[in-house]
Design an enzyme around this catalytic site. Sequence first.
Site, short mmCIF file in Angstrom:
data_model
loop_
_atom_site.label_atom_id
_atom_site.label_comp_id
_atom_site.label_asym_id
_atom_site.label_seq_id
_atom_site.Cartn_x
_atom_site.Cartn_y
_atom_site.Cartn_z
N ASP A 137 46.08 6.85 -25.56
CA ASP A 137 45.97 6.80 -24.09
C ASP A 137 46.60 5.52 -23.54
O ASP A 137 45.97 4.80 -22.76
CB ASP A 137 44.49 6.88 -23.71
CG ASP A 137 44.28 7.04 -22.20
OD1 ASP A 137 45.22 7.47 -21.51
OD2 ASP A 137 43.17 6.72 -21.73
N VAL B 269 32.42 -0.23 -17.10
CA VAL B 269 32.68 -1.48 -17.78
C VAL B 269 32.06 -2.60 -16.95
O VAL B 269 32.39 -2.76 -15.79
CB VAL B 269 34.21 -1.68 -17.94
CG1 VAL B 269 34.51 -3.08 -18.44
CG2 VAL B 269 34.78 -0.65 -18.89
N ARG C 133 34.62 1.17 -12.92
CA ARG C 133 34.48 2.53 -13.40
C ARG C 133 35.84 3.04 -13.85
O ARG C 133 36.77 3.16 -13.04
CB ARG C 133 33.95 3.41 -12.27
CG ARG C 133 33.79 4.86 -12.66
CD ARG C 133 33.49 5.67 -11.43
NE ARG C 133 32.10 5.51 -11.03
CZ ARG C 133 31.11 6.20 -11.57
NH1 ARG C 133 31.34 7.05 -12.53
NH2 ARG C 133 29.89 6.04 -11.13
N GLY C 134 36.00 3.28 -15.13
CA GLY C 134 37.22 3.92 -15.64
C GLY C 134 37.04 5.41 -15.54
O GLY C 134 36.18 5.89 -14.80
N ASP D 7 44.96 34.47 -21.55
CA ASP D 7 45.38 35.87 -21.60
C ASP D 7 45.80 36.28 -23.02
O ASP D 7 45.64 37.44 -23.40
CB ASP D 7 46.55 36.12 -20.63
CG ASP D 7 46.14 35.92 -19.16
OD1 ASP D 7 44.93 35.98 -18.87
OD2 ASP D 7 47.03 35.70 -18.32
C1 LIG Z 1 55.15 30.39 -11.82
C2 LIG Z 1 54.11 31.42 -11.38
O1 LIG Z 1 54.60 32.69 -11.57
C3 LIG Z 1 52.83 31.27 -12.13
N1 LIG Z 1 51.87 32.18 -11.54
C4 LIG Z 1 50.72 32.51 -12.12
O2 LIG Z 1 50.46 32.10 -13.20
O3 LIG Z 1 49.83 33.29 -11.41
P1 LIG Z 1 48.45 32.71 -10.86
O4 LIG Z 1 47.97 33.67 -9.84
O5 LIG Z 1 48.59 31.25 -10.42
O6 LIG Z 1 47.50 32.70 -12.12
C5 LIG Z 1 47.27 33.85 -12.88
C6 LIG Z 1 46.37 33.49 -14.03
O7 LIG Z 1 45.04 33.22 -13.55
C7 LIG Z 1 44.12 33.72 -14.46
N2 LIG Z 1 42.85 33.99 -13.79
C8 LIG Z 1 42.61 34.78 -12.72
N3 LIG Z 1 41.29 34.82 -12.44
C9 LIG Z 1 40.68 34.00 -13.34
C10 LIG Z 1 39.33 33.62 -13.61
N4 LIG Z 1 38.32 34.07 -12.87
N5 LIG Z 1 39.10 32.77 -14.64
C11 LIG Z 1 40.11 32.30 -15.40
N6 LIG Z 1 41.38 32.64 -15.20
C12 LIG Z 1 41.68 33.48 -14.20
C13 LIG Z 1 44.76 34.98 -15.00
O8 LIG Z 1 44.19 35.34 -16.25
C14 LIG Z 1 46.23 34.56 -15.09
O9 LIG Z 1 46.51 34.00 -16.36
C15 LIG Z 1 52.26 29.88 -12.01
O10 LIG Z 1 51.84 29.47 -10.92
O11 LIG Z 1 52.23 29.17 -13.03
N1 LIG Z 2 38.04 -6.30 -23.04
C1 LIG Z 2 38.31 -6.28 -21.74
N2 LIG Z 2 38.65 -7.42 -21.09
C2 LIG Z 2 38.93 -7.40 -19.76
N3 LIG Z 2 38.88 -6.33 -19.01
C3 LIG Z 2 38.57 -5.17 -19.58
C4 LIG Z 2 38.26 -5.08 -20.98
N4 LIG Z 2 37.97 -3.81 -21.28
C5 LIG Z 2 38.09 -3.12 -20.12
N5 LIG Z 2 38.44 -3.93 -19.10
C6 LIG Z 2 38.68 -3.51 -17.69
O1 LIG Z 2 37.96 -2.32 -17.43
C7 LIG Z 2 38.85 -1.25 -17.08
C8 LIG Z 2 38.34 0.06 -17.69
O2 LIG Z 2 38.25 -0.09 -19.10
P1 LIG Z 2 38.66 1.07 -20.11
O3 LIG Z 2 40.07 1.45 -19.87
O4 LIG Z 2 38.30 0.64 -21.47
O5 LIG Z 2 37.66 2.18 -19.61
P2 LIG Z 2 37.87 3.74 -19.51
O6 LIG Z 2 36.71 4.30 -18.81
O7 LIG Z 2 38.19 4.25 -20.86
O8 LIG Z 2 39.13 3.82 -18.59
P3 LIG Z 2 40.25 4.96 -18.52
O9 LIG Z 2 39.75 6.10 -19.33
O10 LIG Z 2 40.35 5.23 -17.05
O11 LIG Z 2 41.48 4.32 -19.06
C9 LIG Z 2 40.20 -1.69 -17.62
O12 LIG Z 2 41.27 -1.11 -16.88
C10 LIG Z 2 40.14 -3.20 -17.47
O13 LIG Z 2 40.49 -3.60 -16.16
#
Ligand SMILES: C[C@@H](O)[C@H](NC(=O)OP(=O)(O)OC[C@H]1O[C@@H](n2cnc3c(N)ncnc32)[C@H](O)[C@@H]1O)C(=O)O
Ligand SMILES: Nc1ncnc2c1ncn2[C@@H]1O[C@H](COP(=O)(O)OP(=O)(O)OP(=O)(O)O)[C@@H](O)[C@H]1O
Length: 535
Positions: free
Chosen positions: A452, A354, A348-349, A165
């Site tokens: 991360d 992996v 699958r991470g 917005d």
């Molecule tokens: C705390 C509460 O007041 C707050 N409410 C709120 O933010 O209204 P909500 O209805 O969840 O979201 C409104 C927002 O949603 C966006 N919005 C509406 N339609 C959209 C669309 N098609 N694409 C992207 N954003 C959209 C609007 O631009 C606005 O910023 C919240 O939930 O965070």
């Molecule tokens: N060098 C390694 N030796 C042993 N296990 C590994 C190694 N690298 C990755 N793994 C295993 O594979 C998993 C996924 O690896 P990694 O976190 O690198 O992938 P990713 O897709 O980036 O994951 P995420 O984004 O969810 O953290 C790890 O949680 C771990 O269990």
Amino acid sequence: MRVLGIEGTAWAASAGLYDSEADDVFIETDAYLPESGGIDPSEAAEHMHNAIPAVVDAALAEAADRAGEDEPLVDAVAFSRGPGLGPCLRIVGTAARSLAQTLDVPLVGVNHMVAHLEIGRHRSGFDSPVCLNASGANAHVLGFHDGRYRVLGETMDTGVGNSIDKFTRHVGWSHPGGPKVEEAAKDGEYAELPYVVKGMDFSFSGIMSAAKQAYDRGQPVEDVCVGLQETVFAMLTEVAERALSLTGSDELVLGGGVGQNERLREMLAAMCEQRGADFFAPEPRFLRDNAGMIAVLGATMYEAGQTIEIEDSRIDSDYRPDQVPVTWREDESVARIPTNAADGDELRGAEATVEIDGDRVVKRRAEKRYRHPELDERLRRQRTTLEARLTSEARRHGVPTPLVREVDPREATIVFERVGDADLQAALTAERARAVGRHLATLHGAGIVHGDPTTRNVRVDTDVERVYCIDFGLGFYTDAVEDYAMDLHVFEQSLDGTAEDPAAMREAVEAGYAAAGDEAVIEQLREIESRGRYQ
Ligand SMILES: C[C@@H](O)[C@H](NC(=O)OP(=O)(O)OC[C@H]1O[C@@H](n2cnc3c(N)ncnc32)[C@H](O)[C@@H]1O)C(=O)O
Ligand SMILES: Nc1ncnc2c1ncn2[C@@H]1O[C@H](COP(=O)(O)OP(=O)(O)OP(=O)(O)O)[C@@H](O)[C@H]1O
Ligand SMILES: [Fe+2]
């Protein structure tokens, strides 16, 4: 059972009725639309004051139609206690209290963000989904763990809708901007913007400044709109996928007004399809702010005995979802403990697959179909190169990491030495958490941010008690204390979302960090944790 709900946190003066026998939700909303600029809190409050009585009357009339003779109109009155704009919340609170007293029924104080989540769980029938809330004032991923909805990741500055917005105000479009960006993007070409994800946290301010500058330089506004949607929604989809990966959940629900955006829903659906998870987005009337979701959660809380006395029912404009004790759910956790992979397995991470091949692992960042191809190609290449470089450099500084055997940035593939016999998530102890603290301090001392650090991105060799850091794909070089503190924050969030005793583990991490690193980083961590994020 019938519960009447009242919503009025910002723009929607809304009342709803939930009839649990028919599983029917009635919603009556009167929206506040600012004549110019964004939402003005005192104008919004005036709107609440004028509009709430009529929408409540409509819900009461609906209740009267449904109530049998000699039956009470409703069993309880529920209202949004927060988060939201203080002046609006106070009006709604007063209306709800007086209605509960007049009808002589219990009062239920609902957290608006938990309501955005629970309506998705209710409508989907999913058991224990991860939830992405993409609303105006907020953006976060939640998972249920240890009796609470934990914030696994969230915006570090403004909410997603408010960010969009602000951009549309800059280009002179009226509020709300989200639907206008969606419309304009239909005729545009992708424009590159900064992409900012830190673990499962993210921020929008850099992207929005770049978008405004691009517009000011004369880039076609429809192209900037495509760039905004592709970037911001890819970030949200990526963190949602990270949360699925971290928790082992295979169900995702969407909440919040920005969830009405078709491109966002398309991306989330594509991500879930690619990883074999189920995705559910409620109908638009349940995504944007509405009192139906307040009534539905109100009914659930009422049944669980979670009502409040009038004197305890004051509003809370910073009410966080993880402050709510979730007494209406069994104490199960969304987090499933990963088992260690065997030779030949493919894991699958979030980002990659992996493959375990003897004493080697082959990590491949497969194409993400939800992302714009240009963005996808850029991220996969950059992250592969950085991951290989930082993994090796971290080891030179004394942090245990796997040896890098081969790198192919074009194929986005790295071959590593296989390390450890368990992910930290399955082998967490205070001593090992302390080691992670020490490792992060050493990395930061060398000017490296992991980017991360989670309990899944640490491997443990339980025979020789060695703790390895892996997955440096989001890492970077910096000397900013804020970035170091964010690293610690990301790790502690993953502990909160998955550990049995997060408080003790946090303490251990910080003790390890303090022993080897800079105290100023811990101080900055406290600052990050205390930031009010609802802007
Ligand atoms: C705390 C509460 O007041 C707050 N409410 C709120 O933010 O209204 P909500 O209805 O969840 O979201 C409104 C927002 O949603 C966006 N919005 C509406 N339609 C959209 C669309 N098609 N694409 C992207 N954003 C959209 C609007 O631009 C606005 O910023 C919240 O939930 O965070
Ligand atoms: N060098 C390694 N030796 C042993 N296990 C590994 C190694 N690298 C990755 N793994 C295993 O594979 C998993 C996924 O690896 P990694 O976190 O690198 O992938 P990713 O897709 O980036 O994951 P995420 O984004 O969810 O953290 C790890 O949680 C771990 O269990
Ligand atoms: Fe909302």
